[in-house]
Design a protein around this motif. Structure first.
Motif, PDB file in Angstrom:
ATOM      1  N   GLY A  68      -0.525  -2.275  16.418  1.00 34.53           N
ATOM      2  CA  GLY A  68      -2.066  -2.022  16.690  1.00 34.53           C
ATOM      3  C   GLY A  68      -2.118  -1.499  17.984  1.00 34.53           C
ATOM      4  N   GLY A  69      -3.376  -1.723  18.518  1.00 36.05           N
ATOM      5  CA  GLY A  69      -4.086  -1.634  20.547  1.00 36.05           C
ATOM      6  C   GLY A  69      -3.901  -0.848  21.259  1.00 36.05           C
ATOM      7  N   SER A  70      -3.273  -0.541  22.527  1.00 32.57           N
ATOM      8  CA  SER A  70      -3.426   0.807  23.322  1.00 32.57           C
ATOM      9  C   SER A  70      -2.681   1.922  22.299  1.00 32.57           C
ATOM     10  N   SER A  71      -2.081   1.483  22.218  1.00 27.87           N
ATOM     11  CA  SER A  71      -0.464   2.803  21.596  1.00 27.87           C
ATOM     12  C   SER A  71      -1.297   3.705  20.377  1.00 27.87           C
ATOM     13  N   GLN A  72      -1.986   3.120  19.384  1.00 23.55           N
ATOM     14  CA  GLN A  72      -2.364   3.234  18.384  1.00 23.55           C
ATOM     15  C   GLN A  72      -2.907   5.158  18.287  1.00 23.55           C
ATOM     16  N   VAL A  73      -2.118   5.767  17.726  1.00 22.99           N
ATOM     17  CA  VAL A  73      -2.177   6.853  17.488  1.00 22.99           C
ATOM     18  C   VAL A  73      -3.313   7.061  16.078  1.00 22.99           C
ATOM     19  N   ARG A  74      -4.214   7.641  16.014  1.00 27.62           N
ATOM     20  CA  ARG A  74      -5.136   8.793  15.022  1.00 27.62           C
ATOM     21  C   ARG A  74      -3.518   9.825  14.231  1.00 27.62           C
ATOM     22  N   SER A  75      -3.301  10.143  12.854  1.00 27.11           N
ATOM     23  CA  SER A  75      -1.944  10.346  13.222  1.00 27.11           C
ATOM     24  C   SER A  75      -2.742  12.082  12.816  1.00 27.11           C
ATOM     25  N   VAL A  76      -2.249  13.167  12.242  1.00 28.55           N
ATOM     26  CA  VAL A  76      -2.529  14.118  11.423  1.00 28.55           C
ATOM     27  C   VAL A  76      -2.170  13.892  10.011  1.00 28.55           C
ATOM     28  N   GLY A  77      -3.645  13.676   9.431  1.00 33.24           N
ATOM     29  CA  GLY A  77      -4.194  13.074   7.357  1.00 33.24           C
ATOM     30  C   GLY A  77      -4.657  12.006   7.918  1.00 33.24           C
ATOM     31  N   GLY A  78      -4.914  11.735   9.285  1.00 34.18           N
ATOM     32  CA  GLY A  78      -6.250  10.382   8.755  1.00 34.18           C
ATOM     33  C   GLY A  78      -5.269   9.813   8.471  1.00 34.18           C
ATOM     34  N   ALA A  79      -6.570   8.916   8.354  1.00 30.34           N
ATOM     35  CA  ALA A  79      -5.772   6.467   8.024  1.00 30.34           C
ATOM     36  C   ALA A  79      -6.699   6.714   7.396  1.00 30.34           C
ATOM     37  N   PRO A  80      -6.368   6.557   6.056  1.00 28.11           N
ATOM     38  CA  PRO A  80      -6.160   6.269   4.324  1.00 28.11           C
ATOM     39  C   PRO A  80      -7.033   4.382   4.678  1.00 28.11           C
ATOM     40  N   ILE A  81      -6.298   3.009   5.517  1.00 29.23           N
ATOM     41  CA  ILE A  81      -6.463   2.219   5.231  1.00 29.23           C
ATOM     42  C   ILE A  81      -6.989   1.976   6.881  1.00 29.23           C
ATOM     43  N   GLU A  82      -8.564   1.696   7.407  1.00 31.72           N
ATOM     44  CA  GLU A  82      -9.027   0.817   8.005  1.00 31.72           C
ATOM     45  C   GLU A  82      -9.082  -0.532   8.455  1.00 31.72           C
ATOM     46  N   ILE A  83      -8.728  -1.722   8.766  1.00 32.72           N
ATOM     47  CA  ILE A  83      -9.185  -2.552   8.271  1.00 32.72           C
ATOM     48  C   ILE A  83      -9.751  -3.415  10.158  1.00 32.72           C
TER      49      ILE A  83
ATOM     50  N   ARG B 259      -7.651  -1.606  14.823  1.00 39.46           N
ATOM     51  CA  ARG B 259      -7.804  -2.680  13.503  1.00 39.46           C
ATOM     52  C   ARG B 259      -6.204  -2.171  12.429  1.00 39.46           C
ATOM     53  N   ILE B 260      -6.316  -2.965  11.725  1.00 35.22           N
ATOM     54  CA  ILE B 260      -5.079  -2.619  10.747  1.00 35.22           C
ATOM     55  C   ILE B 260      -5.412  -0.810  10.207  1.00 35.22           C
ATOM     56  N   THR B 261      -3.823  -0.515  11.274  1.00 39.28           N
ATOM     57  CA  THR B 261      -3.557   1.533  10.177  1.00 39.28           C
ATOM     58  C   THR B 261      -2.729   1.591   9.479  1.00 39.28           C
ATOM     59  N   TYR B 262      -3.133   2.445   8.566  1.00 37.11           N
ATOM     60  CA  TYR B 262      -1.843   3.206   7.760  1.00 37.11           C
ATOM     61  C   TYR B 262      -2.440   5.145   8.539  1.00 37.11           C
ATOM     62  N   HIS B 263      -1.136   5.011   8.033  1.00 37.74           N
ATOM     63  CA  HIS B 263      -1.090   6.793   8.392  1.00 37.74           C
ATOM     64  C   HIS B 263      -1.017   7.058   6.639  1.00 37.74           C
TER      65      HIS B 263
ATOM     66  N   HIS C 115       0.876  -1.156   0.406  1.00 33.95           N
ATOM     67  CA  HIS C 115       0.055   0.207  -0.019  1.00 33.95           C
ATOM     68  C   HIS C 115       0.665   1.223   0.392  1.00 33.95           C
ATOM     69  N   ALA C 116       2.450   0.861  -0.952  1.00 34.91           N
ATOM     70  CA  ALA C 116       2.547   2.593  -0.909  1.00 34.91           C
ATOM     71  C   ALA C 116       2.408   3.859  -1.722  1.00 34.91           C
ATOM     72  N   ASP C 117       1.276   3.386  -2.169  1.00 33.96           N
ATOM     73  CA  ASP C 117       0.602   4.232  -2.825  1.00 33.96           C
ATOM     74  C   ASP C 117      -0.116   5.370  -1.733  1.00 33.96           C
ATOM     75  N   VAL C 118       0.068   5.023  -0.420  1.00 36.85           N
ATOM     76  CA  VAL C 118      -1.314   5.240   0.686  1.00 36.85           C
ATOM     77  C   VAL C 118      -0.755   6.145   1.563  1.00 36.85           C
ATOM     78  N   GLY C 119      -0.090   4.898   1.535  1.00 37.40           N
ATOM     79  CA  GLY C 119       1.200   5.152   3.670  1.00 37.40           C
ATOM     80  C   GLY C 119       2.158   4.184   4.490  1.00 37.40           C
ATOM     81  N   VAL C 120       1.763   3.617   5.155  1.00 34.49           N
ATOM     82  CA  VAL C 120       3.114   3.282   5.950  1.00 34.49           C
ATOM     83  C   VAL C 120       1.596   2.860   7.099  1.00 34.49           C
ATOM     84  N   LEU C 121       2.176   1.638   7.234  1.00 33.07           N
ATOM     85  CA  LEU C 121       1.724   0.899   8.270  1.00 33.07           C
ATOM     86  C   LEU C 121       2.057   1.548   9.667  1.00 33.07           C
ATOM     87  N   SER C 122       0.709   1.007  10.815  1.00 31.28           N
ATOM     88  CA  SER C 122       1.561   0.919  12.375  1.00 31.28           C
ATOM     89  C   SER C 122       0.827  -0.360  12.667  1.00 31.28           C
TER      90      SER C 122
END
Ligand code: BGC
Length: 743
Positions: free
Chosen positions: A395-410, A422-426, A386-393
């Motif tokens: 999961g769990g209690s440390s999950q940040v909702r980053s500036v710019g939002g989450a282009p992928i969230e599964i 949730r599987i979340t990309y920055h 998913h290098a066209d949209v973002g980078v992976l982060s």
């Protein structure tokens, strides 16, 4: 109210009013005196109200005070000026799991492991300071940060949140991050005390290890982290340690933490980690966190009853409260209340902190024929991840909702993490960043599912860059060390079509690389955070020179590690299957306590591989650069503590950073070499710097339970000035005097 309180305190205790987080050693006593004076004015009800905290998602209607959706809340006591405490997770940024606070974003740092890979406490401090500033602006004053559990298993689901496998590196980096957070006059914890080393069965398993080994490994990381960072609070772990739950282990909480180490702050539980009232309180637990997650509110009415009938002495309750207040006072949270309204945050400036951390932590693992940095190419195929949209982060209690939002969230369908991960990309696309960095170069993108398209694009380009991802999360371990979703096959197929293939990995920790001989260049980008795409592009193009070093060993295969798979995973899987088949009786199929024997003892990570004479895929400490370095005129000395002084020279053509490492071993002992000092050094081409690496004495020593304390045996020792844990090209023999140190 606050003024009135301050005035009465000045009369009671003659000490300066402003206490700085950076010098708590002296002020812990003063803070405690203020805390004791406050406790003396409290009613029993007031004291009890401070030793258990709410879990906001389940606490509606339980307080008149504003509950900010987050991890924790403890009402203040306005008549005594005691502030309301609002707690947020904050390992990698101010967390906002499953977007509890709609639209509330924060700056996301790279994973803890990426920061550890910088081997640079200043990077960790800057990250902590940034997180603390955002937290304060969002009105949080206690941050659940400072995760320092050592990586004992490469598949641990939470490795990404932690700081690697070495107690010195992890302790130094945790301490720096914590002092960064607390420089904002708010609290940071250090967590999870102790031996929460795997996620499978974390609520029930009994981690077993002998005392000396524990003191020399996981506990040493905590000890160093506490000394360097002075966290106002310690969070005890879910698991049991040698037969007692960590949050009711008198040995851990009272004998070691509070007595041996003289820790002045408070012990808070992990969320849902309390199992008793009397045992826990008398063992040294000071505060029950997230009370709605426990079977009952153990530190509420049951504690009141236990105090009434003398099972818990009121003096102990006073101590619990005084420790809490000591932590709030010494960190500055008491005297510097958070703003009444959320403040504006300079996200652009903070993004630079995230970018610097990502660049400093990316590790160039392999670079045959100097394929990197990219040069002279006209056509690049970017493939997968998913290098066209973002980078992976992670999961769990440390999950940040980053500036710019989450282009992928599964969302997850099942499993222990499904309720909060949730599987979340920055939103930081490496593809976009590369296109921006290389105008005029043709860069195509192919999705990882299109293997034929990927092969074709790779063959037609001058270079192929395959992005491969491994998502890991709190509450679950990686089931194995292979890249998921057939990405090993994808990389092999691309490498067969294009000899100039670069693999860029976004992983929680080590993965196996069956294709390693076919791929000339490999970059470990970890979870690189909110500016990860830009940082990866800077490294690939040479705008930034790679300088990260592995804080964790990459094994050839899982079978090289002390345990080849999560202990208890088979049992857990079978119980989950039975529960799914019998939903009405699901509660009958719960994992019961079981032992996990840490047979490697203090020989965690690289020490294990050396002891077992196993050659890993990449050793701890490894990392390449686009320039070259030499160590010259090295001189070693012994005496009380060993050290090596030498010149570091940048012998190449680019500015770059190198991390000389000092390893130590007592001659004749069967212990492997241990990292005793390190320093990141940045040099211009041709520049020379004199560096002295002095060993941390407790790394040189062994822990002696009979003493009790640390003992350096007199005699000869071998030192290695090295670039990684396997490098023995510069060794020295020195003689040390025997010495002992307090526990
Ligand atoms: C985690 C902690 C976290 C807490 C509060 C627990 O599940 O283990 O690290 O701080 O939740 O969210």
């Amino acid at each position: 109210m606050r003024l009135a309180f301050a005035a009465s305190w000045v009369i009671a205790v003659a000490a300066p009013a402003v206490l700085h987080a950076e010098e708590p050693a002296e002020n812990a006593q003063q803070a405690r005196a203020r805390a004791d004076a406050l406790v003396a004015k409290m009613t029993l009800e007031e004291k009890l109200s401070l030793v258990h905290g709410l879990f906001p998602p389940m606490a509606a209607g339980k307080t008149d005070q504003e509950l900010i959706p987050s991890a924790g809340h403890i009402d203040g006591i306005p008549r005594l000026g005691i502030p309301t405490v609002r707690e947020s997770d904050a390992s990698l940024g101010v967390a906002n799991q499953v977007e509890q606070r709609k639209g509330d974003v924060a700056t996301a740092l790279p994973s803890g492991l990426a920061t550890a890979a910088s081997f640079d406490p200043e990077i960790a401090h800057a990250g902590g300071a940034m997180i603390g500033a955002e937290a304060r602006a969002k009105r949080f004053n206690v941050l659940l940060a400072g995760g320092v559990n050592l990586t004992r298993d490469p598949w641990n689901g939470r490795n990404f949140e932690y700081l690697g496998e070495d107690p010195l590196l992890a302790g130094e980096m945790a301490g720096a991050a914590i002092s960064g957070v607390q420089s904002n006059h708010i609290v940071s914890t250090i967590k999870h005390f102790a031996l929460n080393s795997q996620e499978t069965g974390r609520m029930v398993l009994d981690a077993r290890i002998d005392e000396a080994a524990l003191r020399m490994s996981d506990l040493l990381a905590f000890e160093i982290g506490i000394e360097r960072g002075n966290p106002a609070s310690v969070m005890c772990a879910y698991n049991q340690v040698n037969g007692d739950y960590a949050c009711e282990s008198k040995h851990l909480l009272t004998d070691i933490l509070k007595t041996d180490w003289g820790y002045p702050g408070w012990v808070m539980s992990d969320w849902g980690a309390v199992h008793s009232t009397v045992k826990a309180a008398n063992a040294g637990l000071d505060q029950e966190s997230g009370q709605e997650l426990d079977k009952q509110i153990y530190f509420g009415a049951p504690l009141k009853a236990a105090v009434a009938d003398g099972k818990v002495r009121e003096a102990r309750l006073d101590d619990m409260v005084a420790r809490y207040l000591t932590g709030l006072i010494s960190s500055g949270a008491f005297d510097h209340p958070v703003p009444a309204k959320a403040q504006k945050i300079d996200y652009a400036a903070h993004a630079e902190v995230a970018r610097r951390a990502a660049e400093a932590g990316i590790v160039l693992l392999k670079n045959e024929g100097d394929l990197l940095p990219l040069s002279g190419v006209k056509k690049i195929a970017v493939i997968g991840g998913h290098a066209d949209v973002g980078v992976l982060s992670g999961g769990g209690s440390s999950q940040v909702r980053s500036v710019g939002g989450a282009p992928i969230e599964i969302p997850l369908g099942s499993g222990a993490a499904s309720s909060f991960a949730r599987i979340t990309y920055h939103a930081s696309s490496p593809l976009d960043a590369l296109r921006k960095a290389m105008p005029g170069i043709q860069i195509t993108f192919v999705d990882q599912r299109d293997v034929e398209g990927a092969k074709k694009a790779a063959a037609e380009a001058d270079v192929a860059i395959v992005f491969a991802v491994q998502w890991t999360t709190e509450a679950q371990d990686a089931v194995n060390l292979s890249l998921p979703y057939h990405q090993d096959d994808l990389i092999s197929a691309v490498a067969a079509a294009q000899p100039h293939t670069i693999a860029v990995l976004e992983t929680g920790g080590p993965v196996t690389m069956p294709w390693i001989d076919k791929v000339p260049a490999v970059v470990e980008a970890w979870y690189p955070g909110q500016r990860g795409g830009e940082a990866i592009a800077d490294i690939l193009t040479g705008k930034a020179n790679p300088s990260g070093r592995l804080p964790i060993t990459f094994p050839v295969s899982a079978s090289q590690a002390p345990r080849p798979e999560p202990v208890g995973l088979d049992k857990l899987n079978s119980l989950e299957a039975q529960a799914a088949a019998n939903p009405a009786d699901a509660s009958d199929y719960q994992l019961k306590s079981y032992p996990v024997d840490y047979v490697e003892g203090a020989n965690v990570g690289y020490r294990w591989y050396e002891q077992q004479r196993e050659k890993p895929l990449f050793p701890f400490g490894h990392g390449l650069s686009y320039t070259s370095f030499a160590y010259r005129n090295a001189q070693a000395s012994g005496g009380k503590v060993p050290s090596v002084t030498f010149d570091v020279v940048n012998t190449g053509k680019r500015k770059g950073a190198v991390v000389p490492q000092l390893y130590v071993k007592r001659d004749g002992s069967d212990s492997p070499m241990r990292l005793a000092a390190f320093q990141r050094v940045t040099l211009k081409p041709g520049e020379t710097r004199k560096v002295t690496l002095t060993a941390e004495p407790r790394i040189v020593a062994d822990y002696d339970t009979a003493l009790p304390g640390w003992r350096i045996a007199g005699g000869t020792y071998t030192l290695a000035l090295a670039n990684d844990a396997e490098d023995r090209s510069r060794t020295f023999t020195v003689t040390l005097e025997s010495a002992t140190m307090k526990p």
